[in-house]
Design a protein around this motif. Structure first.
Motif, mmCIF file in Angstrom:
data_model
loop_
_atom_site.group_PDB
_atom_site.id
_atom_site.type_symbol
_atom_site.label_atom_id
_atom_site.label_comp_id
_atom_site.label_asym_id
_atom_site.label_seq_id
_atom_site.Cartn_x
_atom_site.Cartn_y
_atom_site.Cartn_z
ATOM 1 N N VAL A 1 0.843 -1.197 0.000
ATOM 2 C CA VAL A 1 0.000 0.000 0.000
ATOM 3 C C VAL A 1 0.872 1.238 0.000
ATOM 4 O O VAL A 1 1.815 1.359 0.800
ATOM 5 N N SER A 2 0.544 2.167 -0.912
ATOM 6 C CA SER A 2 1.246 3.446 -0.981
ATOM 7 C C SER A 2 0.234 4.545 -1.255
ATOM 8 O O SER A 2 -0.366 4.588 -2.341
ATOM 9 N N ASN A 3 0.028 5.401 -0.254
ATOM 10 C CA ASN A 3 -0.932 6.491 -0.366
ATOM 11 C C ASN A 3 -2.308 5.946 -0.732
ATOM 12 O O ASN A 3 -2.891 5.197 0.045
ATOM 13 N N ASP A 4 -2.814 6.264 -1.904
ATOM 14 C CA ASP A 4 -4.165 5.853 -2.282
ATOM 15 C C ASP A 4 -4.185 4.650 -3.214
ATOM 16 O O ASP A 4 -5.208 4.362 -3.843
ATOM 17 N N ILE A 5 -3.070 3.933 -3.319
ATOM 18 C CA ILE A 5 -2.959 2.815 -4.260
ATOM 19 C C ILE A 5 -2.602 1.536 -3.509
ATOM 20 O O ILE A 5 -1.798 1.555 -2.573
ATOM 21 N N ILE A 6 -3.201 0.419 -3.928
ATOM 22 C CA ILE A 6 -2.779 -0.886 -3.456
ATOM 23 C C ILE A 6 -2.218 -1.667 -4.641
ATOM 24 O O ILE A 6 -2.845 -1.748 -5.706
ATOM 25 N N TYR A 7 -1.016 -2.156 -4.472
ATOM 26 C CA TYR A 7 -0.347 -2.964 -5.495
ATOM 27 C C TYR A 7 -0.507 -4.438 -5.134
ATOM 28 O O TYR A 7 -0.364 -4.810 -3.965
ATOM 29 N N LYS A 8 -0.780 -5.263 -6.136
ATOM 30 C CA LYS A 8 -0.967 -6.690 -5.915
ATOM 31 C C LYS A 8 0.004 -7.468 -6.794
ATOM 32 O O LYS A 8 -0.081 -7.416 -8.026
ATOM 33 N N VAL A 9 0.930 -8.161 -6.140
ATOM 34 C CA VAL A 9 1.880 -9.013 -6.847
ATOM 35 C C VAL A 9 1.250 -10.398 -6.929
ATOM 36 O O VAL A 9 1.083 -11.079 -5.924
ATOM 37 N N ASN A 10 0.898 -10.805 -8.148
ATOM 38 C CA ASN A 10 0.096 -12.005 -8.352
ATOM 39 C C ASN A 10 0.986 -13.204 -8.674
ATOM 40 O O ASN A 10 1.773 -13.173 -9.619
ATOM 41 N N ASN A 11 0.846 -14.271 -7.886
ATOM 42 C CA ASN A 11 1.697 -15.454 -8.068
ATOM 43 C C ASN A 11 1.154 -16.457 -9.083
ATOM 44 O O ASN A 11 1.733 -17.529 -9.261
ATOM 45 N N LEU A 12 0.028 -16.128 -9.718
ATOM 46 C CA LEU A 12 -0.586 -16.954 -10.766
ATOM 47 C C LEU A 12 -1.118 -18.293 -10.237
ATOM 48 O O LEU A 12 -1.438 -19.191 -11.022
ATOM 49 N N LEU A 13 -1.244 -18.431 -8.914
ATOM 50 C CA LEU A 13 -1.693 -19.698 -8.352
ATOM 51 C C LEU A 13 -3.114 -20.035 -8.796
ATOM 52 O O LEU A 13 -3.428 -21.195 -9.070
ATOM 53 N N ASN A 14 -3.973 -19.041 -8.889
ATOM 54 C CA ASN A 14 -5.359 -19.292 -9.311
ATOM 55 C C ASN A 14 -5.501 -19.357 -10.826
ATOM 56 O O ASN A 14 -6.192 -20.223 -11.351
ATOM 57 N N SER A 15 -4.849 -18.449 -11.528
ATOM 58 C CA SER A 15 -5.023 -18.379 -12.985
ATOM 59 C C SER A 15 -4.138 -19.375 -13.719
ATOM 60 O O SER A 15 -4.506 -19.887 -14.780
ATOM 61 N N GLY A 16 -2.939 -19.617 -13.208
ATOM 62 C CA GLY A 16 -2.018 -20.548 -13.844
ATOM 63 C C GLY A 16 -1.360 -20.032 -15.104
ATOM 64 O O GLY A 16 -0.614 -20.761 -15.763
ATOM 65 N N SER A 17 -1.582 -18.760 -15.451
ATOM 66 C CA SER A 17 -1.065 -18.205 -16.695
ATOM 67 C C SER A 17 -1.151 -16.694 -16.643
ATOM 68 O O SER A 17 -2.149 -16.134 -16.176
#
Length: 212
Positions: A92-108
């Motif tokens: 979280v930075s100020n008004d933004i949330i960053y999401k680092v996605n490990n692809l565990l659900n999507s797989g791609s």
């Protein structure tokens, strides 16, 4: 390909979510094009390289070419670490949330980008932007998405989620948090993924989606 479309779109501009969807689509199309080209050029000589591995290497190369690569040891510079789940580490930075996605659900990566575009179409108030990619050089590649941070909010009651989805034209299916409208199936809409603010407005911050 017009690489100007790789530039992120200002949140405040009209039609920003549509412009961002077009940008994500253009990037996904280029990754698909490069993957097919790689398969055509190297497929016979590298029978043990999986489509996922090709996608990872193509994406890493593309990201580094176009200034969309963040070294894994610089991820903490995105902001203060927030809650992490099955699929995302958040910052979280100020008004933004960053999401680092490990692809565990999507797989791609490509399937994730497709899901993001569907999310943006259905839930424009919480639309995602593609910020960058990160990972370990020559190995894992993870997309970094970002959203506006929903402030002064708490998990929404399930009945409020049901009512909200009905207002969007979705029918409740035979599972908690699962809905369809004839075009999309949306699931995992449970309180940890849906927020309600002090004004009673509902925000879907995460969802699983597929096109029927």
């Amino acid at each position: 390909m017009d690489y100007d479309i790789l530039k992120s779109v200002s949140q405040g501009s009209d039609g920003a979510q549509d412009a961002e969807n077009s940008r994500i689509a253009a990037i996904a199309d280029e990754l698909r094009r490069r993957s097919k080209l790689y398969e055509a050029q190297h497929g016979d000589g590298q029978p043990h390289v999986s489509p996922f591995e090709i996608e990872q290497r193509i994406t890493e190369s593309f990201a580094k070419e176009h200034g969309l690569w963040i070294p894994i040891d610089a991820v903490f510079d995105l902001g203060t670490p927030g809650p992490s789940g099955n699929e995302n580490d958040t910052y979280v930075s100020n008004d933004i949330i960053y999401k680092v996605n490990n692809l565990l659900n999507s797989g791609s990566i490509l399937r994730l980008l497709d899901k993001v575009r569907m999310h943006n179409e259905i839930f424009p108030d919480t639309y995602y932007r593609l910020h960058a990619f990160t990972g370990f050089d020559g190995r894992t590649v993870m997309p970094i998405m970002k959203q506006d941070l929903v402030k002064n909010a708490e998990p929404a009651p399930q009945i409020s989620i049901d009512t909200y989805m009905a207002a969007l034209g979705f029918n409740h299916e035979n599972a908690v948090g699962r809905y369809s409208n004839g075009t999309f199936i949306v699931w995992d809409l449970i309180p940890r993924n849906v927020l309600v603010d002090r004004d009673g407005d509902i925000f879907v911050v995460d969802a699983e989606i597929k096109r029927i």
